[in-house]
Scaffold this motif. Structure first.
Motif, PDB file in Angstrom:
ATOM      1  N   MET A  17      38.186  53.373  25.294  1.00 19.68           N
ATOM      2  CA  MET A  17      39.302  54.008  26.146  1.00 19.68           C
ATOM      3  C   MET A  17      40.586  53.175  25.299  1.00 19.68           C
ATOM      4  SD  MET A  17      40.071  54.792  29.777  1.00 19.68           S
ATOM      5  CE  MET A  17      41.525  55.661  30.381  1.00 19.68           C
ATOM      6  N   HIS A  18      40.443  51.962  25.047  1.00 16.84           N
ATOM      7  CA  HIS A  18      41.496  51.220  24.570  1.00 16.84           C
ATOM      8  C   HIS A  18      41.751  51.320  23.066  1.00 16.84           C
ATOM      9  CE1 HIS A  18      42.031  47.615  27.547  1.00 16.84           C
ATOM     10  NE2 HIS A  18      42.510  48.676  27.913  1.00 16.84           N
ATOM     11  N   ARG A  68      43.313  54.786  22.540  1.00 14.60           N
ATOM     12  CA  ARG A  68      44.831  54.974  22.899  1.00 14.60           C
ATOM     13  C   ARG A  68      45.621  54.251  21.350  1.00 14.60           C
ATOM     14  NH1 ARG A  68      48.815  57.716  23.900  1.00 14.60           N
ATOM     15  NH2 ARG A  68      50.300  56.913  25.675  1.00 14.60           N
ATOM     16  N   HIS A  78      48.382  41.597  26.183  1.00  9.21           N
ATOM     17  CA  HIS A  78      48.038  41.524  27.754  1.00  9.21           C
ATOM     18  C   HIS A  78      47.625  42.698  28.283  1.00  9.21           C
ATOM     19  CE1 HIS A  78      48.777  37.861  29.965  1.00  9.21           C
ATOM     20  NE2 HIS A  78      49.635  37.626  29.201  1.00  9.21           N
ATOM     21  N   GLU A  79      48.049  44.015  27.838  1.00  6.63           N
ATOM     22  CA  GLU A  79      47.624  45.233  28.544  1.00  6.63           C
ATOM     23  C   GLU A  79      46.361  45.835  27.892  1.00  6.63           C
ATOM     24  OE1 GLU A  79      51.138  47.227  29.893  1.00  6.63           O
ATOM     25  OE2 GLU A  79      50.247  48.868  28.662  1.00  6.63           O
ATOM     26  N   PHE A  80      46.037  45.666  26.681  1.00  4.49           N
ATOM     27  CA  PHE A  80      44.972  45.929  25.801  1.00  4.49           C
ATOM     28  C   PHE A  80      43.930  44.565  25.779  1.00  4.49           C
ATOM     29  CE2 PHE A  80      47.866  49.232  24.603  1.00  4.49           C
ATOM     30  CZ  PHE A  80      46.967  50.253  24.657  1.00  4.49           C
ATOM     31  N   ASP A  81      43.530  44.202  27.031  1.00  2.00           N
ATOM     32  CA  ASP A  81      43.079  42.812  27.056  1.00  2.00           C
ATOM     33  C   ASP A  81      41.584  42.997  26.693  1.00  2.00           C
ATOM     34  OD1 ASP A  81      41.809  44.412  28.970  1.00  2.00           O
ATOM     35  OD2 ASP A  81      42.153  42.763  30.455  1.00  2.00           O
ATOM     36  N   ARG A 114      59.111  46.144  24.018  1.00  2.00           N
ATOM     37  CA  ARG A 114      57.717  45.693  24.574  1.00  2.00           C
ATOM     38  C   ARG A 114      57.337  44.903  23.350  1.00  2.00           C
ATOM     39  NH1 ARG A 114      54.614  47.787  28.816  1.00  2.00           N
ATOM     40  NH2 ARG A 114      55.691  49.754  28.252  1.00  2.00           N
ATOM     41  N   TYR A 150      36.120  48.357  23.343  1.00  2.00           N
ATOM     42  CA  TYR A 150      36.259  49.344  24.425  1.00  2.00           C
ATOM     43  C   TYR A 150      37.044  50.743  23.934  1.00  2.00           C
ATOM     44  CZ  TYR A 150      37.929  50.537  29.198  1.00  2.00           C
ATOM     45  OH  TYR A 150      38.450  51.130  30.207  1.00  2.00           O
TER      46      TYR A 150
END
Lengths: 654, 310
Positions: free
Chosen positions: A364-365, A368, A397-400, A390, A362
């Motif tokens: 976008m992930h 970043r 979890h965020e970058f799933d 963090r 992905y």
């Protein structure tokens, strides 16, 4: 991945002699930071097509350094300017008097030190190593660097610029042949070690781990407390049984502080200042959540083993596995590996983002994640990870869309490291009634808030806080930096330890008591030769966190103990240990200067030890009320430095 | 950082150990205990041996005795003299080294009735204590070892040598070595690592120097041991941010102790940037969802006791 044969030199499997382009990155690491640095340097060298080995210092012989094109040392400083435990064997072998000044000639090295400038012996380990390497004829080919934990950007603040400079130096001095380029950062360096499923049939003959039910201790414990057994074959560890896990602060107090008692069946001895390490585990819930996120349900409970990815490589070229003696873990499944070894709750380093960026498609992930690895985005990286504390699990979890292949788990996640705790027991508290060893610890359970809504919890203290007595843990005993001699124990001492910093001091006080008692037994009626002790303790409220108050009462007559306290929240004006020292400066002057006493400062690093140091200097300046000529500021400072040099001023902070 | 090229001298720095103990029982034997600085003053040493007959006098360096490098012959000396200088010039240096370890080594080497003295006849409180602890008796000038037989001195045995007397509680044992420290190297064969660095090294600046100044356009960070108040300020900012975020959520009827549901597909309830659902890594500075996990648009978020349950 055409460029990735970097490290294997596949065409020429010749003898392992000095290859044309090889790098050895060695580290001495106590908390894992120096190891991270080493791994980042190693990756850099590998991308520049150096055949690269990364190893802890104790695993290399000084004689072998010469066979590498370059050697990089990454060393942190512990204790009183000492090298970390996993570097000391190597270090001692370098200190041999008989070594000629040409012993290391031909060795080309650079170095990177990690220290904390709140310690007076800032970065001494690296500096000593550097000097000794030069003495023995090694060549520094690139100026070393030093990182400071107190630096506002953390270690990265100095490491990143240093690394960039070193990369440039390598490219200049060891240019790549025409047509060959560095392996770009976005191409993954293949892991050296990978997980494989084991033949489940054959493996079924393995002995299963002993039954978890040990000597169950009854008692009133919340359901969250679990009986847990530790089966990890950890290096040099002892199996300890938890016999007490008691909260010593009131439930209403903000902080949960535990008084732990552990026993070991062997009669191990130890001294005040010694340290116990505990290696935490992950919770089953966290691991289950990771397994689900990654889609590893099918493999989770299958037996696995850690093997070299490229079995054709000679063992010389193969770096040591990320986890040692994993073979002897009874029936290792992927789940057990995750629970026991991989630090999925760690605050990740930049290299973690680089690694997981390979495992998402992905855009976008991916974009970043790569931004976070870019030194220009250091601030954003810091704001996203360290500042809010963090964890890796939360980031995943965020970058799933990131799906890590389970085979790469050990090369992607950091390894759970042991945490050190100062031992709080001494004297008669060191032995069990049946001849084993007994350890007491005083541990503050770490919980705090950041901008993240969910409360932050310390990985190790969370593990500890939920252990039910009767559980077993793998512990390691390490020598501490206090090194109080018997002379110092019976001599005049000033012990300064606010909060849980009082732990190693309590060990000393019980040790003093044992010396006095044994003297009294042998010389009934004779006054024991013990000099006065002042304990300076600080906390928030006398009612909530005056640890061991009763014991001080009990010990005070026996060992001439005087306790000075500073409770910051018990009155309008905040009072800290340094304020109490200032109020008692003539007492302090008399004890330390006139009587030649020793000072021990324990507790959190940073402001407290600095404030104490300043106040003691002032006490030397103004505390002399005997009428003789007072010390000037300079003389007072020099006096303190002199105390430090002669081992009369010792600091153990964390 | 000039490379200090030091060759290592493996010979003892000052070896005047008793050449033999042949004369041990002929005449009075004297042991001189010298602070290391005396070794640099040859003339001083020569003068000493005009006073004390070289054939019946041994000289030992205090630091070596203290470190246990020297083994002294038992029951040999009639006088032990600490070279503090007759005018006390070396007093502080010498007395600092006159530690328990020294007494432990020296007292057994003294004959019964032997004396321990300093050149300037000074013993401080600490020395007094140690001497008494070691079983010596205070006299007008210094200390005396009692003759065995008439009133035994009671040396305080504090571990160390644990051979005789089954002690009920071993008080001090050598520290355990479970860490990888235990190579077979004797400390004797090693250089003293503390000599590698000098006082100048203590003051040496960090290389490369820290860039504490914030770079233009970058957010400023507090040092770990911040004393200027920046840390508190940042903490307050974080708290404010969190509270502001809480408040904005509450505007959307998300009470932290209620079990509320929020449908992020509903117009007006998602941030205009559309990034809120992606998590903190993508959220903008003032995002009300800061600190909450990522979510899928349309996913129900429950906030229970301040913790988002997704």
């Amino acid at each position: 991945m055409s460029g990735s044969q970097s490290s294997g030199s596949p065409g020429s499997p010749g003898p392992p002699g000095p290859p044309g382009r090889s790098a050895l990155v060695v580290y001495g690491s106590e908390t894992g930071n120096a190891q991270d640095v080493a791994e980042e340097v190693g990756a850099l060298a590998e991308r520049l097509h150096f055949t690269t080995q990364i190893s802890e210092l104790n695993h290399v012989k000084p004689e072998s350094l010469r066979s590498y094109t370059i050697v990089v040392f990454a060393v942190s400083t512990t204790g009183q300017g000492d090298l970390p435990a996993n570097a000391r064997t190597f270090w001692r072998s370098l200190l041999l008097k008989k070594l000629p000044p040409t012993f290391l000639s031909g060795v080309r090295f650079t170095w990177f030190g990690l220290g904390d400038s709140s310690y007076p012996k800032f970065n001494w380990a690296a500096r000593k190593l550097y000097k000794r390497l030069l003495q023995l004829g090694a060549d520094e080919i690139y100026p070393g660097g030093e990182a400071d934990h107190q630096h506002s950007s953390g270690l990265e603040g100095t490491f990143i610029p240093w690394l960039a400079g070193f990369r440039k130096h390598l490219l200049d001095k060891y240019p790549l042949p025409p047509g060959q380029d560095p392996i770009p950062d976005d191409v993954q360096l293949p892991p050296k070690w990978v997980l494989r499923l084991r033949d489940q049939e054959a493996a079924s003959e393995d002995v299963s781990p002993p039954d978890a039910m040990g000597a169950a201790v009854t008692g009133d414990f919340p359901d969250s407390y679990r009986l847990d057994n530790d089966h990890r074959p950890l290096h040099d560890s002892l199996t300890a049984t938890l016999v007490q896990n008691k909260r010593v602060t009131p439930q209403t107090h903000w902080q949960d502080v535990r008084h732990l008692i552990l026993t070991v069946s062997d009669p191990i001895s130890y001294a005040p200042g010694d340290v116990l390490t505990i290696t935490p585990k992950n919770t089953a819930e966290d691991v289950q959540s990771l397994i689900e996120m990654m889609g590893w349900q099918e493999q989770a409970d299958q037996l696995v083993s850690l093997v070299p990815r490229d079995s054709t490589r000679s063992t010389n070229e193969l770096p040591s596995p990320p986890i040692h003696s994993l073979d002897s873990y009874p029936r290792l499944t992927l789940r057990e590996l995750l629970i026991n070894y991989l630090d999925i709750r760690a605050i990740p380093r930049r290299s973690f983002f680089a690694a997981i960026a390979h495992y998402t498609t992905y855009e976008m992930h991916k974009e970043r994640l790569l931004e976070f690895t870019n030194p220009e985005y250091l601030d954003e990286f810091w704001d996203y990870t360290t500042r809010p504390r963090r964890s890796i699990l939360e980031i995943l979890h965020e970058f799933d869309t990131v799906k890590i292949p389970w085979q790469h788990a050990t090369s992607t996640f950091p390894i759970i490291r042991a945490r050190q705790f100062s031992i709080a027991s001494g004297g008669e508290l060191k032995r069990t009634s049946v001849g084993g060893a007994r350890f007491e610890l005083l541990i503050a359970i770490v919980k705090y808030r950041t901008v993240i809504k969910k409360i932050r919890e310390g990985v190790c203290t969370k593990y500890i806080s939920n252990l039910r007595p009767g559980s077993t843990l793998k512990i390691q005993l390490q020598r501490g930096g206090l090194n109080s001699s018997v002379g110092q124990l019976v001599g005049p001492t000033m012990l300064i330890g606010p909060g849980t910093g009082v732990a190693p001091l309590r060990s000393m006080l019980w040790e003093k008591a044992a010396i006095v008692k044994s003297y009294q037994e042998k010389n009934p009626g004779v006054d024991p030769p013990i000099e006065p002790t002042i304990l300076v303790y600080g906390g928030r409220n006398r009612a909530a966190d005056f640890f061991f108050e009763d014991e001080w009462q009990q010990l005070s007559d026996l060992i001439k103990l005087k306790v000075l306290t500073a409770f910051s929240r018990d009155q309008k004006q905040k009072v800290y240990v340094q304020d109490v020292i200032r109020e008692n400066s003539s007492l302090v002057f008399n004890l330390l200067h006139d009587k030649g006493g020793a000072v021990f400062v324990c507790g959190s690093s940073g402001r407290m030890p600095q404030a104490v140091r300043e106040t003691l200097t002032e006490a030397f300046q103004y505390g002399n009320d005997a009428g003789t000529q007072p010390f000037s500021r300079r003389e007072a400072e020099d006096y303190l430095v002199g105390m430090e040099k002669t081992g009369r001023y010792k600091q153990e902070t964390w | 950082m000039a490379p200090s090229f030091v060759s290592i001298d493996t010979t003892p720095d000052f070896d005047m150990t008793p050449t033999s103990s042949k004369s041990a029982d002929s005449g009075k034997r004297t042991l001189l205990l010298a602070p290391p600085s005396i070794a640099t003053q040859e003339d001083k040493l020569r003068t000493l041996f005009t006073t004390y007959d070289r054939s019946t006098t041994d000289l030992q360096m205090l630091d070596r005795v203290s470190a246990g490098f020297v083994s002294l012959p038992a029951n040999t000396y009639d006088l032990v003299l600490v070279l503090t200088g007759t005018d006390g010039t070396r007093r502080s240096e010498a007395l600092q080294l006159l530690k328990r370890e020294v007494y432990a080594a020296v007292v057994p080497a003294m004959k019964g009735g032997a004396k321990l003295q300093t050149e300037d006849n000074f013993f401080g409180e600490a020395e007094d204590r140690e001497a008494v602890l070691a079983g010596l008796v205070k006299k007008e000038t210094g200390f005396e070892k009692m003759d065995v037989g008439n009133g035994a001195a009671v040396p305080l045995r504090l571990g160390r040598k644990k051979k005789a007397a089954p002690a009920p509680a071993p008080v001090v044992q050598p520290p355990p070595i479970i860490s990888s420290d235990d190579n077979d190297l004797n400390d004797d064969e090693l250089i003293d690592e503390d000599t590698l660095l000098s006082a100048d090294d203590l003051k040496r600046p960090i290389v490369p120097p820290p860039e504490c100044q914030p770079k233009a356009g970058k957010r400023r960070r507090a040092c770990k041991d911040c004393t200027c108040g920046l840390a508190a300020q940042i903490e307050a900012e974080d708290r404010e941010r969190r509270e502001a975020a809480d408040k904005s959520l509450n505007v959307m009827k998300l009470e932290s102790d209620d079990l509320n549901e929020l449908d992020f597909t509903v117009q007006g309830k998602t941030g205009s940037c559309g990034n809120c659902a992606l998590g903190d890594a993508f959220r903008c500075d003032g995002c009300p969802f800061i600190g909450l996990p990522a979510f899928k648009p349309g996913q129900e978020v429950q906030i229970l006791n301040d913790v988002a349950q997704l």
